[in-house]
Design an enzyme around this catalytic site. Structure first.
Site, PDB file in Angstrom:
ATOM      1  CG  HIS A  69      -1.965  -1.070   1.218  1.00 36.72           C
ATOM      2  ND1 HIS A  69      -3.235  -0.922   0.714  1.00 36.72           N
ATOM      3  CD2 HIS A  69      -1.901  -2.345   1.669  1.00 36.72           C
ATOM      4  CE1 HIS A  69      -3.903  -2.050   0.868  1.00 36.72           C
ATOM      5  NE2 HIS A  69      -3.117  -2.921   1.431  1.00 36.72           N
ATOM      6  CG  ASN A 142      -8.074  -4.189   1.023  1.00 38.31           C
ATOM      7  OD1 ASN A 142      -7.371  -3.207   1.265  1.00 38.31           O
ATOM      8  ND2 ASN A 142      -7.617  -5.422   1.064  1.00 38.31           N
ATOM      9  CG  HIS A 333      -2.759  -1.127  14.722  1.00 37.12           C
ATOM     10  ND1 HIS A 333      -2.785  -2.409  14.229  1.00 37.12           N
ATOM     11  CD2 HIS A 333      -2.463  -1.254  16.039  1.00 37.12           C
ATOM     12  CE1 HIS A 333      -2.536  -3.263  15.202  1.00 37.12           C
ATOM     13  NE2 HIS A 333      -2.347  -2.593  16.317  1.00 37.12           N
TER      14      HIS A 333
END
Ligand code: HDE
Length: 665
Positions: A69, A142, A333
């Site tokens: 990413h 995603n 995170h």
């Protein structure tokens, strides 16, 4: 963006306006053009502290890019829940409809390095940081609802397979190479996600028009301690669109920043991208009611079986001030959660909980990355963690341990009832084993469900996607193995791809025998709204200013983006003119074209522009003169084809542009 985060960022935002240049120690600088030397032509002096400091800082300007990413772009915004969800969760930002929660979102590709093109075929990251009053909740998701692998221990293998191959560092930004397809064929759990990535979902049109998924199963926990299994969704309010692969490839060169530019410009113009937040909820007693395991991240919960409830809305309404300071330093995170949200035992999610903090330590240079402005929560942080690289707080007092009497045992812990985080008390029993659950081993039913649910055009594009990617492999063995896998899902797909890439059609038909469909898997379920549509008006010859004004007015009324494209830049009036030429504009950069001709012969550039727009199945409007001239030219288009409109009326746009693509051309 709402005030709280804005104020916090304002405190550290520096402007140079009207300021004297200083060194980092605050000494005013008198000269910034020449190093300190002995005489005009003599050697440089080591005592030139300004020069040394400036170069030293420059030498360290880059930080390691994200291991995956790396290529991404972000923006600020806000989130608001529609109604009190305390039935499911105690999370403050999901129970108070009057509250606006600041958010920061970063979109990304997965495979490519930081400078790779935006429009590659890949999964897109959709990571959202909610700055809630109870701490940060990161939804690191995603644009595809499933993932390639089921267990985190396989992540390094997946990424080594998909990244550029180590012996020649090729290809950049794509999975069309041997190691990825070898991994695909040897690890059948990859089948479902790969099916999505090879379909139109792998080449989104822009970031505004993608769906987002938390992928894993999480828990929502209410104040009575009751838990529900949940999947998170983002549903775009601007519809769902993809590119055509040929167009995506041209865009790699024409505009590597195609997606980030679209996002940045939409926000600058005030056309704020918006998504509805959705949840799918499964009650604890329903955990085993499905023919898939709800802990398996390679499975969706089909929406026809478990509908998505729309629970709130997110609006991205502010670009960052500095891309490095905010977007590049943002540390997401999945383990950043708040009271009322908890994890499931999905083995992929569990592994992620270790990885993200760990990676920030090398990327952001130590454990204090939470103190970087973009990563700071909007509520106060107090604990006994001290020191380490890049400490920016000055921690007062003698005491830095728990429990203590010297400081009245502060900072003190907080009971659950008062907002302290307590983990859901799930009862777990078992042996320590390394073993995949049998319930994770159906790799093919959901890929088949996905294919069955696509429209005919979407299915054909998926065949093309596989044919290109597998076709790019060098090893015949890899190609054959990959096709053998497809044969376990869908016979027609395997036959067509085998033919296209030049390998054997597997002898026996092993496809999943099912016609099951889900209505929410096709991209065609969304309407495409007119606002935000971009049109190039090609000027062929002399078109009078009144006509152009009429078009401009209609575009503005409908919130379209437009450019008048001609042979030479020309200010037709104070407010508008021919802003783009055939050298700077390109059909791949627009959603549609309108050709206005005065009856003169069609210019070669107009012909080229028109042909490519036609080839990419986009809408075309031709005025009568243009239609006549084009029919006499060599342009490879048919005026009778779907999506080709002959009209002198600007209003035709509402009829022509209500479909993004005319696949039936
Ligand atoms: Fe990530 N992933 N990931 N991932 N991921 C990272 O974290 C990792 C996975 C996702 O815009 C890294 O800060 C492991 C699934 C996004 O900054 C790293 C596993 C999903 C982003 C990492 C996964 C994602 C990352 C790299 C398997 C969708 C970009 C830099 C267990 C639900 C966030 C960083 C941003 C980034 C590890 C699987 C999404 C290395 C070990 C599944 C959107 O920590």
């Amino acid at each position: 963006m709402s005030n709280k985060k804005q104020n916090q960022l304002n405190e550290v935002t520096k402007s140079n306006d009207d300021k004297a240049m200083t060194t980092n120690n605050g000494v005013k600088v008198s000269e910034d053009e020449n190093t300190l030397t002995v005489g005009e032509r003599g050697p440089s002096l080591l005592e030139d502290f300004h020069f040394r400091e400036k170069i030293m800082h420059f030498d360290h300007e880059r930080i390691p890019e994200r291991i995956v990413h790396a290529r991404g772009f972000g923006a600020h915004g806000e989130f608001q829940v529609y109604k009190d969800l305390s039935e499911y969760t105690s999370a403050d930002f999901l129970t108070q409809p009057n509250k606006t929660t600041p958010v920061f979102v970063r979109f990304s590709t997965v495979q490519g390095s930081k400078g790779s093109p935006d429009t590659v075929r890949d999964v897109r990251g959709f990571a959202t940081k909610f700055y809630t009053d109870e701490g940060i909740f990161d939804l690191v998701g995603n644009d595809i609802p499933v993932f390639f692998i089921q267990d985190a221990i396989k992540f390094p293998d997946l990424i080594h397979a998909v990244k550029p191959e180590p012996h020649n560092e090729m290809p950049q930004g794509g999975s069309a190479h041997d190691t990825f397809w070898d991994f695909f064929a040897q690890n059948p759990e990859t089948t479902h996600t790969t099916m999505w990535a090879m379909s139109d979902r792998g080449i989104p049109k822009n970031f505004r028009q993608i769906e987002g998924f938390g992928v894993h199963t999480f828990r929502l926990v209410n104040s009575q301690g009751q838990s529900h299994f949940v999947k998170f969704h983002w549903k775009p309010l601007h519809g769902l669109e993809s590119l055509v692969w040929d167009e995506a490839q041209i865009l790699h060169g024409k505009d590597v920043d195609f997606h980030r530019k679209d996002l940045y410009e939409s926000i600058e113009k005030g056309d704020y991208p918006e998504w509805e937040f959705g949840i799918q909820v499964i009650r604890p007693e329903q955990e085993f009611d499905f023919d898939f395991d709800i802990l398996d991240p390679t499975k969706i919960w089909p929406e026809d079986q478990v509908p998505v409830q729309k629970i709130g809305k997110m609006t991205l309404n502010q670009n960052v001030t500095n891309v490095f300071d905010e977007t590049e330093q943002a540390a997401f995170h999945p383990g950043h959660i708040v009271p009322g949200i908890d994890f499931s035992n999905d083995p992929l999610l569990q592994g992620r909980l270790f990885s993200y903090t760990d990676t920030q330590i090398s990327r952001l240079g130590g454990p204090n990355f939470n103190q970087i402005p973009i990563n700071r929560p909007v509520n106060e942080v107090h604990n006994n963690q001290r020191d380490a690289m890049h400490q920016t707080n000055i921690n007062k007092g003698q005491v830095a341990y728990h429990k203590n009497a010297l400081n009245n045992n502060d900072p003190h812990t907080t009971a659950k009832e008062d907002g302290g985080y307590e983990h859901y008390q799930e009862k777990v029993q078992g042996h320590k084993i390394r073993q995949r659950s049998e319930s994770f081993k159906d790799y093919y039913s959901q890929p088949k469900l996905y294919l069955n649910s696509l429209s005919k055009d979407e299915y054909d594009h998926t065949v093309d996607g596989f044919s290109f990617e597998i076709g790019m492999c060098n090893s015949i063995m890899v190609k054959q193995n990959a096709v053998n896998q497809l044969n376990k899902v869908d016979r027609e797909l395997a036959e067509r791809v085998a033919k296209n890439v030049g390998v054997e059609v597997p002898e026996s038909n092993e496809e999943v025998d099912s016609n099951a469909k889900d209505s929410q898997l096709t991209m065609e379920k969304y309407d495409i709204p007119l606002p935000g549509h971009s049109v190039a008006v090609l000027i062929n010859g002399n078109i009078d200013i009144e006509t152009l004004k009429l078009y401009a007015q209609t575009f503005t009324e409908n919130k379209l983006n437009y450019a008048f494209v001609g042979q030479h830049p020309k200010n037709i009036s104070e407010s508008f003119g021919i802003t783009e030429t055939f050298d700077t504009a390109h059909p791949t950069l627009f959603d549609s074209i309108i050709v206005l001709s005065d009856g003169s012969d069609i210019l070669p550039s107009v012909e080229e522009f028109t042909e490519l727009t036609y080839k990419h199945n986009k809408p075309l409007i031709l005025n009568q003169n243009a239609a006549q001239a084009l029919s006499k030219s060599n342009a490879k288009i048919s005026l009778e084809a779907a999506g080709v409109f002959v009209s002198d009326r600007p209003q035709t746009i509402s009829q022509a542009f209500n479909r993004a693509r005319y696949w039936d051309r």
